[in-house]
Design a protein around this motif. Structure first.
Motif, PDB file in Angstrom:
ATOM      1  N   PRO A 163       0.792  -1.231   0.000  1.00 48.19           N
ATOM      2  CA  PRO A 163       0.000   0.000   0.000  1.00 48.19           C
ATOM      3  C   PRO A 163       0.819   1.274   0.000  1.00 48.19           C
ATOM      4  CG  PRO A 163       0.205  -0.813   2.216  1.00 48.19           C
ATOM      5  CD  PRO A 163       1.039  -1.694   1.348  1.00 48.19           C
ATOM      6  N   PHE A 164       2.047   1.214  -0.536  1.00 47.48           N
ATOM      7  CA  PHE A 164       2.883   2.402  -0.477  1.00 47.48           C
ATOM      8  C   PHE A 164       2.936   3.126  -1.808  1.00 47.48           C
ATOM      9  CE2 PHE A 164       4.237   1.145   3.572  1.00 47.48           C
ATOM     10  CZ  PHE A 164       4.422  -0.216   3.543  1.00 47.48           C
ATOM     11  N   HIS A 165       1.944   2.905  -2.608  1.00 44.66           N
ATOM     12  CA  HIS A 165       2.068   3.324  -3.986  1.00 44.66           C
ATOM     13  C   HIS A 165       1.400   4.637  -4.295  1.00 44.66           C
ATOM     14  CE1 HIS A 165      -1.980   1.934  -3.577  1.00 44.66           C
ATOM     15  NE2 HIS A 165      -2.268   2.556  -4.694  1.00 44.66           N
ATOM     16  N   THR A 166       0.684   5.200  -3.353  1.00 42.03           N
ATOM     17  CA  THR A 166      -0.267   6.243  -3.721  1.00 42.03           C
ATOM     18  C   THR A 166       0.383   7.498  -4.268  1.00 42.03           C
ATOM     19  OG1 THR A 166      -0.276   6.763  -1.388  1.00 42.03           O
ATOM     20  CG2 THR A 166      -2.145   5.544  -2.244  1.00 42.03           C
ATOM     21  N   SER A 206       4.932 -16.658   2.084  1.00 38.77           N
ATOM     22  CA  SER A 206       3.517 -16.525   1.734  1.00 38.77           C
ATOM     23  C   SER A 206       3.091 -15.061   1.837  1.00 38.77           C
ATOM     24  CB  SER A 206       2.654 -17.360   2.674  1.00 38.77           C
ATOM     25  OG  SER A 206       3.110 -18.674   2.711  1.00 38.77           O
ATOM     26  N   LEU A 207       3.615 -14.381   2.840  1.00 39.37           N
ATOM     27  CA  LEU A 207       3.284 -12.962   2.981  1.00 39.37           C
ATOM     28  C   LEU A 207       3.699 -12.193   1.744  1.00 39.37           C
ATOM     29  CD1 LEU A 207       2.381 -10.659   4.875  1.00 39.37           C
ATOM     30  CD2 LEU A 207       4.736 -10.454   5.576  1.00 39.37           C
ATOM     31  N   LEU A 208       4.929 -12.485   1.281  1.00 40.06           N
ATOM     32  CA  LEU A 208       5.401 -11.802   0.084  1.00 40.06           C
ATOM     33  C   LEU A 208       4.502 -12.103  -1.103  1.00 40.06           C
ATOM     34  CD1 LEU A 208       9.278 -12.018  -0.005  1.00 40.06           C
ATOM     35  CD2 LEU A 208       7.871 -10.009   0.033  1.00 40.06           C
ATOM     36  N   MET A 209       4.149 -13.349  -1.236  1.00 42.18           N
ATOM     37  CA  MET A 209       3.342 -13.714  -2.383  1.00 42.18           C
ATOM     38  C   MET A 209       1.981 -13.040  -2.336  1.00 42.18           C
ATOM     39  SD  MET A 209       4.370 -17.678  -2.784  1.00 42.18           S
ATOM     40  CE  MET A 209       3.335 -17.930  -4.195  1.00 42.18           C
ATOM     41  N   ILE A 210       1.413 -12.966  -1.141  1.00 39.79           N
ATOM     42  CA  ILE A 210       0.099 -12.327  -1.035  1.00 39.79           C
ATOM     43  C   ILE A 210       0.207 -10.861  -1.428  1.00 39.79           C
ATOM     44  CG2 ILE A 210      -1.712 -11.624   0.556  1.00 39.79           C
ATOM     45  CD1 ILE A 210      -1.211 -14.151   2.099  1.00 39.79           C
ATOM     46  N   ILE A 211       1.231 -10.209  -0.903  1.00 40.95           N
ATOM     47  CA  ILE A 211       1.397  -8.790  -1.252  1.00 40.95           C
ATOM     48  C   ILE A 211       1.538  -8.640  -2.756  1.00 40.95           C
ATOM     49  CG2 ILE A 211       2.915  -6.811  -1.068  1.00 40.95           C
ATOM     50  CD1 ILE A 211       3.539  -7.574   1.719  1.00 40.95           C
ATOM     51  N   GLY A 212       2.365  -9.529  -3.346  1.00 50.29           N
ATOM     52  CA  GLY A 212       2.564  -9.428  -4.775  1.00 50.29           C
ATOM     53  C   GLY A 212       1.263  -9.606  -5.532  1.00 50.29           C
ATOM     54  N   ALA A 213       0.515 -10.645  -5.161  1.00 54.15           N
ATOM     55  CA  ALA A 213      -0.713 -10.934  -5.903  1.00 54.15           C
ATOM     56  C   ALA A 213      -1.704  -9.794  -5.783  1.00 54.15           C
ATOM     57  CB  ALA A 213      -1.309 -12.234  -5.382  1.00 54.15           C
ATOM     58  N   VAL A 214      -1.873  -9.307  -4.563  1.00 51.60           N
ATOM     59  CA  VAL A 214      -2.840  -8.213  -4.353  1.00 51.60           C
ATOM     60  C   VAL A 214      -2.440  -7.011  -5.176  1.00 51.60           C
ATOM     61  CG1 VAL A 214      -3.582  -6.553  -2.631  1.00 51.60           C
ATOM     62  CG2 VAL A 214      -3.623  -8.962  -2.105  1.00 51.60           C
ATOM     63  N   THR A 215      -1.139  -6.717  -5.148  1.00 45.98           N
ATOM     64  CA  THR A 215      -0.684  -5.555  -5.909  1.00 45.98           C
ATOM     65  C   THR A 215      -1.003  -5.699  -7.378  1.00 45.98           C
ATOM     66  OG1 THR A 215       1.119  -5.333  -4.354  1.00 45.98           O
ATOM     67  CG2 THR A 215       1.313  -4.143  -6.411  1.00 45.98           C
ATOM     68  N   ILE A 216      -0.714  -6.886  -7.899  1.00 41.86           N
ATOM     69  CA  ILE A 216      -0.957  -7.081  -9.323  1.00 41.86           C
ATOM     70  C   ILE A 216      -2.399  -6.735  -9.664  1.00 41.86           C
ATOM     71  CG2 ILE A 216      -1.063  -8.752 -11.181  1.00 41.86           C
ATOM     72  CD1 ILE A 216       1.010 -10.369  -9.757  1.00 41.86           C
ATOM     73  N   VAL A 217      -3.313  -7.372  -8.932  1.00 42.69           N
ATOM     74  CA  VAL A 217      -4.716  -7.282  -9.346  1.00 42.69           C
ATOM     75  C   VAL A 217      -5.255  -5.871  -9.105  1.00 42.69           C
ATOM     76  CG1 VAL A 217      -6.984  -8.173  -8.914  1.00 42.69           C
ATOM     77  CG2 VAL A 217      -5.043  -9.704  -8.915  1.00 42.69           C
ATOM     78  N   LEU A 218      -5.052  -5.385  -7.910  1.00 47.74           N
ATOM     79  CA  LEU A 218      -5.666  -4.092  -7.596  1.00 47.74           C
ATOM     80  C   LEU A 218      -5.109  -2.976  -8.463  1.00 47.74           C
ATOM     81  CD1 LEU A 218      -6.094  -4.175  -3.746  1.00 47.74           C
ATOM     82  CD2 LEU A 218      -7.771  -4.429  -5.528  1.00 47.74           C
ATOM     83  N   ALA A 219      -3.793  -2.976  -8.644  1.00 48.40           N
ATOM     84  CA  ALA A 219      -3.218  -1.884  -9.427  1.00 48.40           C
ATOM     85  C   ALA A 219      -3.689  -1.911 -10.857  1.00 48.40           C
ATOM     86  CB  ALA A 219      -1.693  -1.954  -9.360  1.00 48.40           C
TER      87      ALA A 219
END
Lengths: 604, 475, 106
Positions: A211-214, A262-275
């Motif tokens: 969530p640091f992308h804004t 797993s934490l890293l993967m979740i962050i990655g996946a969420v970022t991909i889709v939401l962004a």
């Protein structure tokens, strides 16, 4: 090649930047010379392992630089891409304001980034890392008056994440007692995990994941374009993913299947889709590209989070690919902006015939980013898919969905800008000038090259990173088939959408206005979900409370004690009537009291 | 040779009052000035042998003079302050004949003070104390205005009370001792220390000294006398008379004669603390420049007595050093008030302002004196306060130390109020013509300021060689 | 003889105390400056009495006399100055009211 040459990539750009600030002339030539020279040095130093060491501050904080395959590779990328973008900006930035500062910040950023990559000591790296904050701030702020707020936002977001990284480094030091990265091996107990998470926050925030992308979409509009090309486009990813890989592989030695991966993967996946969902609805060329930059970082994090050799190689390959094509995409956006004066998708269209070279470069890089074979993006994504599938189907599906939406949004973008009806105002646009075209062509060519000869790229550049670990391809024909099917579905979806909604721009509008999604989109546009904005509100409430407390403390100091003192003083004044008989009585009373005290054996 | 300190002023008085024509006041001025400066210098460069030599009249006049290190400190202070007062007197008193009277009285006071610090007999001590007091009475009422007369009368009344108390105590002590010399009294007190009458005697004497020294609650005369006296006399009073009469005798008696009785120490600390607090608080709301300085004197003398009551050699050393410092900086403050009073014609600080630009020397020296009084490094006042507070802390009297430090803040407050209201600020219309005070006021001010700074800077050097020998003299 | 001595001693000490108290009372209460000075005088005399008594009791009559005479001399000077001051006050306002001397307050 002795070790002292390691200092050069750091020092030359810094000195050149300062020189430009002092000397106003010859900006372009100085900066080109600087970046060109460090490119040559980086090429020359490639394939070597050097260390340069200098005792600096005490406590184990030394000026250690280390060149090994990974950092050499990153250094080469940084220098090459910055040279190209510098060439581009010599032409692009003509006529804009604050040129001195622009070049100075650019050069100093490159110097600091090289230093951060080469640094072998955690504190030294932190020093360079933090230095980037300042140049980033300046870089954004010169884009105009409104840019200041974005620059502040960036500063706070990246600054807070850097703070987390600092705390993480502190914990690492506490756990291991040393700061030299190459010798670190942090145990993964609770404290170690906390350190990992904190440093990971620092790394991925630099890369620009959620969530640091804004701040990145805001900066896309406010900051000058070469900044967007070089920084969120490639430097940040390079640095962020570099650090992420180092902490995952070298420092903490994550294992596949652990909680942190797993934490890293979740962050990655969420970022991909939401962004990418946010990217889909954008109406501005640069903002759309910036959301894609965020989304691609998700792929890299996902790949690295798998902790499998295939995934890591995939993530790294994707990193360099992304650097290449994202850079080129931004350069095309800049080219369009310079020639037409706008980046609003509604106003652009049909530039194919007017700006053919730009359009071709765009096509190539858009295809790369969407994962179209035989370009480089396809191969890196395949590796990531394979590794992700091995770790969990949900991640694979997320990545695939991201691919679909990426393709859809680039189809929309390309259609809106280069195809379709041309706007009246753009009748007279011409192709951009040569210094702007050359970098785009070069990068597009490298994209093709990396795609066709991906085996070569992987084995020459990337495999030495994973020194010693086995690397096997995980791709299978099933995966390739799925990817191609997704691409075809995306094309079909776009064509249908364009026909249904009217023009290329509105091709994705049915997603925008879908029932649940439209509410979310509206709120996202109003920055409802922006952690930065939420944080600001909390901070302002807290500061009000503290101000109130401060007033109370102030009253005790300034109001209460002063009144007390003056009250006592007034009382004493009133006691003094001027009558000497009273004084005599005081004296006699005092004497009596002293007598009594003496007799009581007072005091010890 | 110690009797020269007494003899020379005496001869001076006789010589000056011979019916000779000419400017006798100038002669008086020069004589007194050279005598006091000579006293200071001679004490500084102290040829030990010289003082030990018996007087040239052999055993005929056995005055029983004795000088130890404490005496030398006092003689130095007396010399400096009297020379200052003499210079300021030359500038502020305009009439010839008045000046002659003034210098005569100063010479009498000088005899009295020198005698007080050098004698070793309680009754003789009392006699010279009275000599000093007598000359002070007349000096206060010098210009015969009503306020001065009021101040002098109050001083007389309370001084008489002090006399009565001291003499009663001497009478009581006479019951136990064979004479009035220090040795005899000391022996009497020590051997009969549990006796009711001895305790009453000791307390009465100390009360008398408190009245003379101006400690709370025996201080009633002090603000009136200090503020109503003419400028030069205020300097003399505040700088040295109160110190010698009250505090020196207290130190001498408590240290040498009565010995370290713990109740006396506690009483001293209590009275000292009380003086510090009341003096500082009362000074906060005053409008009269000299009254603020008078209450400030009460407060600082409280510090001295607090250090004295501490009970350790370090405390006594701090007290003596603060005594010396107080003479110097209080004299400097009063010199500046004399300058301001002479130039503006009043001592009401609410009517003044912005004099700093017109009177730069007074401004600068006042600032130095203020820093020294409140205890700001590197001025001398800081060191002496530090030593006192350290001594208190060492002996475990934490509350007293805390109070001492806290009241320093109030000290700074009211002194800075003076500085702000008088020297900083805006110059009112009627004071536009002010110039710097005359040279005979500026020279002493600058000299005193230099002494303050010098003592402050050189304190670490002075500590070992100067102070510790002074304090560790328990007989 | 001892009886006489002690009787004399006690009488004189009580007399001395009485004089002391009268002196203090007079000093405190009166509004007339001259009476205040007389009060001072009485105080000093009582103290002189005490001194002589002390000398008498311990047998140092010589020392006590010397002290008493010195004291009387000093006392004379002080009283003379005090009377001079009261005279000056009188010249200012033609009155010797002690309430005149209450200007310096606070």
């Amino acid at each position: 090649m002795n070790a002292n040459m390691l200092l050069l990539p750091v020092i030359i750009p810094l000195l050149a930047g300062i020189l430009i600030l002092l000397v106003r002339r010859l900006r372009g030539i100085i900066s080109l010379l600087a970046t060109g020279s460090i490119l040559i040095i980086a090429i020359a130093l490639f394939k070597q392992q050097l260390t340069y060491s200098l005792p600096w501050l005490g406590f184990g904080i030394d000026f250690n630089l280390r060149l090994y395959p990974f950092s050499a590779f990153i250094l080469l990328s940084i220098t090459a891409l910055s040279f190209l973008v510098m060439l581009y900006s010599c032409s692009f930035m003509q006529g804009k304001n604050y040129l001195n500062q622009f070049y100075a910040y650019f050069l100093i950023t490159i110097g600091l980034a090289s230093g951060a990559v080469l640094a072998d000591n955690l504190v030294l790296m932190l020093f360079f890392w933090e230095g980037l904050l300042i140049t980033l701030f300046g870089f954004i702020a010169i884009g105009g008056k409104d840019a200041f707020k974005t620059a502040t936002k960036m500063f706070i977001i990246v600054g807070v994440s850097d703070l987390c990284m600092m705390i993480g480094i502190g914990i690492v030091w506490y756990l291991t007692g040393t700061m030299t990265i190459s010798t670190l091996n942090v145990p993964l107990n609770t404290l170690g995990c906390t350190a990992f998470v904190l440093m990971m926050i620092g790394a991925i925030a630099k890369g620009g994941s959620m969530p640091f992308h804004t701040w990145i979409p805001d900066a896309a509009i406010d900051a000058p374009l070469p900044f967007m090309a070089i920084l969120p486009g490639c430097l940040e990813k390079l640095l962020g993913i570099y650090l992420l890989v180092r902490i995952t592989m070298d420092m903490f030695k994550l294992t596949p299947g652990s909680l942190l991966s797993s934490l890293l993967m979740i962050i990655g996946a969420v970022t991909i889709v939401l962004a990418v969902m946010m990217a889909l609805i954008q109406k501005d060329y640069k903002k759309l590209l910036s959301y894609h930059a965020i989304s691609q970082v998700g792929y890299m994090i996902l790949g690295i989070g798998t902790c499998l050799p295939a995934g890591i190689i995939g993530g790294l390959f994707h990193m360099i690919n992304n650097a290449l094509y994202k850079n080129c995409l931004f350069l095309t956006a800049g080219s369009v902006e310079k020639q037409t004066g706008t980046t609003n998708l509604n106003k652009l269209g049909g530039l194919w015939s007017k700006m053919p070279v730009t359009a071709v470069c765009f096509l190539i890089t858009a295809a790369s980013i969407s994962g179209v074979p035989p370009f480089n993006g396809f191969f890196s994504k395949e590796m990531i898919y394979g590794a992700a599938l091995e770790r969990g189907t949900i991640f694979y599906i997320a990545a695939l969905l991201g691919s679909f939406l990426t393709a859809a949004s680039f189809l929309k973008l390309g259609h809106a800008v280069y195809f379709g009806k041309r706007n009246q105002e753009n009748e007279n646009t011409r192709e951009s000038s040569l210094p702007m075209l050359i970098p785009m062509i070069v990068i597009a060519a490298v994209c093709v090259f990396f795609g066709l000869y991906n085996r070569f790229a992987v084995s020459y550049f990337l495999e030495p990173v994973l020194a010693g670990q086995e690397f096997t391809e995980h791709t299978s024909t099933l995966l390739i088939a799925l990817t191609v099917i997704v691409l075809i579905v995306a094309i079909l979806h776009h064509i249908i959408g364009a026909i249904v909604n009217g023009s290329g721009v509105k091709a994705a509008d049915h997603i925008h206005h879908a029932p649940v999604l439209s509410g979310i989109y509206d709120r996202a546009e109003k920055r409802f979900f922006d952690p930065y904005e939420i944080g600001l509100k909390i901070v302002s409430i807290a500061s009000n409370i503290l101000f109130f407390l401060d007033r109370a403390v102030d009253w005790i100091y300034d109001g209460f004690t002063v009144k007390l003192a003056y009250g006592l003083s007034g009382a004493i004044k009133r006691l003094n009537t001027g009558n000497y008989s009273l004084y005599i009585i005081w004296s006699l009373l005092g004497g009596l009291i002293i007598l009594i005290l003496m007799f009581k054996g007072f005091g010890s | 040779m110690l009797s020269l300190f007494l003899l020379l002023p005496f001869l001076g008085i006789i010589a000056l009052n011979l019916p000779v024509k000419g400017r006798r006041d100038a002669a008086a001025f020069l004589y007194t000035l050279s005598l006091s400066i000579g006293q200071a210098i001679v004490v500084l460069f102290n040829p030990g042998d010289f003082w030990a030599k018996p007087d040239f009249w052999g055993g005929f006049f056995n005055l029983g003079l004795y000088a130890d290190n404490l005496t030398f400190v006092m003689l130095l202070s007396i010399g400096i302050v009297v020379s200052t007062a003499v210079c300021v007197g030359w500038q502020t008193i305009s009439d010839h004949r008045q000046r002659l009277n003034f210098y005569n009285l100063v010479l009498i006071a000088l005899i009295g003070m020198n005698g007080t610090v050098m004698l070793t007999d309680i009754f003789s001590l009392y006699v010279f104390l009275e000599v000093t007091a007598i000359s002070s009475f007349i000096l206060i009422a010098f210009h015969r205005d009503l306020n001065a007369l009021e101040g002098a009368f109050k001083y007389i009344v309370l001084s008489a009370l002090a006399t009565v108390l001291m003499l009663t105590s001497i009478a009581a002590l006479l019951l136990f001792s064979g004479g009035t010399s220090f040795a005899a009294v000391s022996a009497a007190v020590k051997s009969n220390s549990g006796n009711v009458i001895v305790i009453i005697a000791v307390s009465l004497f100390i009360c008398g000294l408190f009245i003379k020294g101006g400690l709370v609650p025996f201080h009633g005369w002090l603000p009136a006398a200090y503020s109503a006296a003419p400028a030069a006399v205020s300097i003399l009073l505040a700088g040295i008379v109160t110190k010698v009469a009250g505090i020196y005798v207290l130190i001498r008696l408590v240290r040498d004669v009565f010995g370290p009785i713990s109740e006396i120490s506690s009483v001293l600390m209590l009275v000292g603390t009380f003086s510090i607090i009341v003096g500082a608080l009362a000074a906060l709301k005053q409008d009269n420049f000299k009254k603020i300085l008078a209450y400030s004197s009460i407060s600082q003398v409280g510090y001295i007595v607090l250090g004295l009551g501490c009970g350790s050699p370090l405390g006594i050393a701090g007290a003596i050093f603060h005594l010396f410092n107080h003479s110097i900086f209080k004299s400097l403050l009063f010199v500046n008030s004399a300058a301001v009073e002479k130039q503006t014609g009043s001592t009401d600080i609410t009517k003044m302002g912005g004099l700093g630009s017109r009177m730069p020397y007074s401004n600068a020296t006042n600032l130095i004196a203020i820093f020294s009084t409140s205890g700001i490094p590197p001025m001398a006042g800081f060191w002496s306060k530090l030593v006192i507070i350290m001594a208190l802390w060492q002996m475990g009297h934490f509350t007293y130390a805390a109070i001492a430090i806290l009241v320093s803040v109030i000290t700074l407050a009211y002194l800075l109020a003076i500085q702000r209201k008088v020297f900083f600020g805006i110059l009112p219309q009627e004071l536009k013509h002010i110039k710097e005070a005359g040279i005979w006021i500026v020279i002493p001010a600058v000299t005193l300021a230099i002494i303050i700074i010098g003592t402050g800077l050189c304190f670490p050097l002075l500590f070992k060689s100067f102070l510790m020998p002074v304090s560790s003299f328990f007989k | 003889m001892v009886n006489d001595m002690s009787q004399l001693f006690w009488m004189c000490s009580i007399a001395g105390f009485l004089v002391f108290i009268i002196g203090i009372y007079g000093l405190l209460v009166t509004f007339n400056l001259i009476r205040a000075i007389i009060g001072l005088e009485l105080l000093t005399k009582s103290v002189t009495l005490f001194l002589i008594l002390a000398g008498y009791v311990t047998g140092q009559t010589g020392l006590a006399q010397a002290l008493a005479i010195t004291l009387i001399v000093i006392e004379v000077v002080v009283i003379a100055i005090a009377v001079g001051i009261v005279l000056c006050v009188f010249r200012h306002n033609r009155t010797i009211d002690a309430q005149l001397l209450r200007n310096i307050k606070g």
